[in-house]
Design a protein around this motif. Structure first.
Motif, mmCIF file in Angstrom:
data_model
loop_
_atom_site.group_PDB
_atom_site.id
_atom_site.type_symbol
_atom_site.label_atom_id
_atom_site.label_comp_id
_atom_site.label_asym_id
_atom_site.label_seq_id
_atom_site.Cartn_x
_atom_site.Cartn_y
_atom_site.Cartn_z
ATOM 1 N N ALA A 65 11.559 6.887 7.334
ATOM 2 C CA ALA A 65 12.197 6.862 6.121
ATOM 3 C C ALA A 65 11.476 6.901 4.842
ATOM 4 C CB ALA A 65 12.879 5.229 6.021
ATOM 5 N N VAL A 66 12.249 7.302 3.665
ATOM 6 C CA VAL A 66 11.509 7.785 2.405
ATOM 7 C C VAL A 66 12.101 6.984 1.355
ATOM 8 C CG1 VAL A 66 10.945 9.604 0.860
ATOM 9 C CG2 VAL A 66 11.146 10.174 3.367
ATOM 10 N N PHE A 99 6.172 7.853 -7.123
ATOM 11 C CA PHE A 99 5.891 7.359 -5.778
ATOM 12 C C PHE A 99 6.573 8.016 -4.825
ATOM 13 C CE2 PHE A 99 4.742 4.183 -8.804
ATOM 14 C CZ PHE A 99 3.682 3.515 -8.872
ATOM 15 N N ASP A 100 5.906 8.037 -3.700
ATOM 16 C CA ASP A 100 6.535 8.663 -2.306
ATOM 17 C C ASP A 100 6.117 8.067 -1.292
ATOM 18 O OD1 ASP A 100 7.686 10.144 0.052
ATOM 19 O OD2 ASP A 100 7.239 12.012 -1.075
ATOM 20 N N VAL A 101 6.921 7.026 -0.719
ATOM 21 C CA VAL A 101 6.438 6.202 0.342
ATOM 22 C C VAL A 101 7.330 6.634 1.949
ATOM 23 C CG1 VAL A 101 6.027 3.789 1.148
ATOM 24 C CG2 VAL A 101 6.244 4.364 -1.293
ATOM 25 N N ALA A 145 9.044 -4.666 -1.886
ATOM 26 C CA ALA A 145 8.108 -5.771 -2.558
ATOM 27 C C ALA A 145 6.694 -5.077 -2.983
ATOM 28 C CB ALA A 145 7.873 -6.724 -1.651
ATOM 29 N N ALA A 146 6.207 -4.441 -2.030
ATOM 30 C CA ALA A 146 4.882 -3.735 -2.409
ATOM 31 C C ALA A 146 5.212 -2.724 -3.776
ATOM 32 C CB ALA A 146 4.455 -3.033 -1.351
ATOM 33 N N LEU A 147 6.241 -1.940 -3.601
ATOM 34 C CA LEU A 147 6.250 -0.958 -4.878
ATOM 35 C C LEU A 147 6.467 -1.730 -5.871
ATOM 36 C CD1 LEU A 147 6.910 1.837 -5.744
ATOM 37 C CD2 LEU A 147 9.458 1.732 -5.160
ATOM 38 N N ASP A 148 7.259 -2.680 -6.055
ATOM 39 C CA ASP A 148 7.530 -3.778 -7.469
ATOM 40 C C ASP A 148 6.031 -4.123 -7.669
ATOM 41 O OD1 ASP A 148 10.315 -3.200 -7.209
ATOM 42 O OD2 ASP A 148 10.598 -5.268 -6.221
ATOM 43 N N ASP A 149 5.244 -4.634 -6.862
ATOM 44 C CA ASP A 149 3.978 -5.205 -7.143
ATOM 45 C C ASP A 149 2.921 -4.092 -7.739
ATOM 46 O OD1 ASP A 149 4.432 -7.573 -6.250
ATOM 47 O OD2 ASP A 149 3.432 -7.491 -4.321
ATOM 48 N N ALA A 150 3.134 -2.879 -7.112
ATOM 49 C CA ALA A 150 2.391 -1.869 -7.639
ATOM 50 C C ALA A 150 2.777 -1.234 -9.100
ATOM 51 C CB ALA A 150 2.373 -0.806 -6.829
ATOM 52 N N VAL A 171 3.910 0.972 6.846
ATOM 53 C CA VAL A 171 3.859 2.190 5.995
ATOM 54 C C VAL A 171 3.095 3.285 6.730
ATOM 55 C CG1 VAL A 171 3.161 3.123 3.864
ATOM 56 C CG2 VAL A 171 4.475 0.965 3.905
ATOM 57 N N ASN A 172 3.721 4.618 6.780
ATOM 58 C CA ASN A 172 2.861 5.496 7.459
ATOM 59 C C ASN A 172 1.945 6.393 6.353
ATOM 60 O OD1 ASN A 172 5.798 5.705 9.132
ATOM 61 N ND2 ASN A 172 3.898 5.439 10.459
ATOM 62 N N GLY A 173 2.597 6.645 5.036
ATOM 63 C CA GLY A 173 2.053 7.367 4.222
ATOM 64 C C GLY A 173 2.513 6.923 2.829
ATOM 65 N N VAL A 174 1.728 7.257 1.882
ATOM 66 C CA VAL A 174 1.903 6.916 0.420
ATOM 67 C C VAL A 174 1.228 8.262 -0.460
ATOM 68 C CG1 VAL A 174 1.313 5.200 -1.744
ATOM 69 C CG2 VAL A 174 1.749 4.357 0.962
ATOM 70 N N SER A 175 1.952 8.515 -1.370
ATOM 71 C CA SER A 175 1.541 9.366 -2.245
ATOM 72 C C SER A 175 1.987 8.901 -3.774
ATOM 73 C CB SER A 175 2.198 10.793 -2.314
ATOM 74 O OG SER A 175 2.002 11.654 -3.540
#
Length: 268
Positions: free
Chosen positions: A13-14, A28-30, A40-45, A133-137
């Protein structure tokens, strides 16, 4: 100066998001993760990026860095991140023999040369710690921090813009085999002569139009690209070759391309 490219087949999922902050856009690409945890993590970031802007902006009179420069605060009275960034900047200055600097000719403190890369890397790590989470850009104004993978057996790939051919690519960097990789470019095409020669306090005049550095951490990749640009192609390439886990692509105004010896292993 760079765009992240991820293969989509069989991808988790993206979640994508773009945020205007610090005078640029952070993208951001998660990939993967429990949806509520990712959000929640994206909001914190994102909140962290805005806080960095409030603390470090040299354009805001009320920022902690502006007040520090005016002598209204000590480093100890600032948020702990200020001491952290100043220590990282001092380390970058030592490693580059002064070609990266937060001060020019003994002038005012200005940590903006390190803050954006550090902030983008920190944001990426906040999100990567979310469950599943598998990957983050995270792409901060063209400088990219990659963590994990976008999908099974599919690495992150970053296109590096050709500074002399608008719309073209000078290279495509692959993160295959790397749990973390960063790509940072310093140059004059998009922002003009904004890179300062620390010895003179004036814009650096070299034979280069762009330096792209590939390294595990964006904090350092960003610093090293700036320092190498100020050095010029010959000294910059020699210095970059001496750094562990660092590869680079340098492009001169005469359209000459110079690379570190191991860069080919990162292209694809």
């Amino acid at each position: 100066m760079a765009d992240t490219v991820a293969e989509s087949a069989q991808a988790p999922a993206v979640v994508r998001h773009a945020e205007e902050v610090m005078g640029t856009v952070f993208s951001f690409d998660v990939r993967g993760g429990e949806p509520r945890a990712v959000r929640a993590a994206l909001d914190d970031a994102v909140a962290g990026l805005h806080r960095v802007n409030e603390v470090f902006s040299t354009y805001r009179e009320d920022s902690q860095v502006s007040r520090l420069v005016r002598g209204e605060l000590t480093v100890g009275e600032c948020d702990p991140e200020v001491a952290e960034v100043l220590a990282l900047g001092a380390e970058a200055e030592r490693a580059s023999e002064g070609w990266f600097s937060m001060r020019y000719q003994g002038g005012r403190l200005d940590p903006t040369g390190i803050v954006k890369g550090w902030a983008a890397e920190r944001a990426a790590r906040v999100i990567a710690a979310a469950a599943g989470v598998n990957g983050v850009s995270v792409n901060g104004g063209g400088d990219v921090q990659l963590l994990g993978v976008p999908g099974p057996d599919r690495p992150w790939r970053v296109g590096v813009s050709d500074p002399l051919r608008p719309g073209g690519l000078a290279a495509v960097v692959s993160a295959a085999g790397a749990d973390e990789l960063a790509v940072a470019t310093s140059g004059t095409v998009e922002r003009g002569a904004h890179i300062v020669d620390p010895r003179t306090g004036r814009p650096a005049v070299t034979d280069l139009v762009a330096v792209t550095v590939v390294a595990p951490r964006l904090t350092w990749a960003d610093c090293w690209a700036t320092a190498a640009f100020a050095m010029g192609s010959r000294d910059g390439l020699r210095w970059l070759e001496s750094l562990p886990d660092v590869e680079a692509l340098l492009i001169t105004a005469g359209d000459e391309v110079r690379c570190t010896g191991g860069l080919a292993r990162r292209l694809g």
